[in-house]
Design a protein around this motif. Structure first.
Motif: not given
Length: 270
Positions: A190-202, A237-251
């Protein structure tokens, strides 16, 4: 590759559209800067689109030729869209699968065209209810929250699915899903997820502000926005979102890169 992937997964069309827009936007930027290379970029956009459409038409014909089985379109996409904007009794959460697609298809004698017409009429009815306030728009907030904040992206839920109730599962495997094991992992992810989202937005904000948006990052951004919009309305379905979540890693990585530069500059000044 995006054109071929459409034959395996319908939402891969988002990738086709993103790549097509990427080439068209690149061509427009080339034109705005009065640079060459506009025609090749437009031809690339056309090639990707035509390849995807050609494969979509050819694959069913080849299948029918070699198997002798007439291809059926099955339940139309409109039934999944109807579920995505109206389902409140799905197993996973708001907008998730509740079996209404199969129900509509069966009620209409397995006629895809008739089912599509009925589903579209129901979609218009639901849209009117949202517009009039009869249905609350908070449904979509709850749906987005369910899909994008599950750190397991439905993997745990699918592993212990009710449909597997009669399947024998070893005691060692069952212990993995006990709170003592699962809870710490849940907190960490959950913490990791939040870090990726906040990091990608920034990262996105800083890249745009500093005008460091490359063509490749533009393509990823188009793909993510398309995927997020698609999942906002489609069957959830949350699993449908996972490929798009991975796209956020570079950001997210870009945000840490900017932070590293600031720290280095601050240490240098000292």
């Amino acid at each position: 590759l995006p054109a071929v992937s459409c034959q395996l997964y319908t939402s891969a069309w988002i990738g086709v559209i993103a790549v097509t827009l990427f080439f068209l936007v690149s061509a427009f930027l080339q034109y705005a800067r009065k640079l060459r290379g506009i025609v090749p970029l437009c031809l690339c956009a056309l090639a990707v689109l035509l390849c995807a459409l050609s494969l979509q038409a050819a694959v069913p014909l080849v299948f029918q030729k070699y198997t002798g089985i007439e291809n059926s379109s099955g339940t139309p996409g409109s039934t999944y869209l109807y579920m995505g904007i109206s389902s409140t009794d799905g197993l996973a959460g708001p907008g998730s699968h509740n079996g209404s697609d199969i129900g509509l298809y069966s009620e209409n004698d397995l006629d895809a065209q008739k089912t599509d017409e009925v589903a579209k009429a129901l979609i218009r009815e639901v849209a009117d209810e949202y517009a009039s306030g009869e249905r609350s728009l908070s449904f979509f907030v709850e749906k987005a929250w369910y899909q994008w904040t599950d750190p397991w992206f439905s993997s745990v839920q699918l592993t212990v699915h009710p449909g597997l109730a009669n399947v024998e599962i070893s005691s060692a495997f069952q212990r993995v899903f006990q709170p003592g094991v699962l809870s710490p992992a849940q907190r960490f992810l959950s913490v990791y997820l939040a870090l990726v989202y906040c990091g990608a937005l920034c990262g996105m904000f800083l890249m745009i502000k500093k005008r460091e948006v490359s063509f490749s990052s533009l393509l990823l951004l188009l793909y993510f926005v398309g995927g997020f919009t698609f999942q906002f309305f489609w069957e959830a379905k949350a699993r449908y979102c996972m490929p798009y979540f991975l796209i956020l890693f570079p950001f997210a990585a870009a945000a840490f890169s900017f932070a590293g530069r600031w720290v280095a500059a601050w240490l240098h000044r000292r």
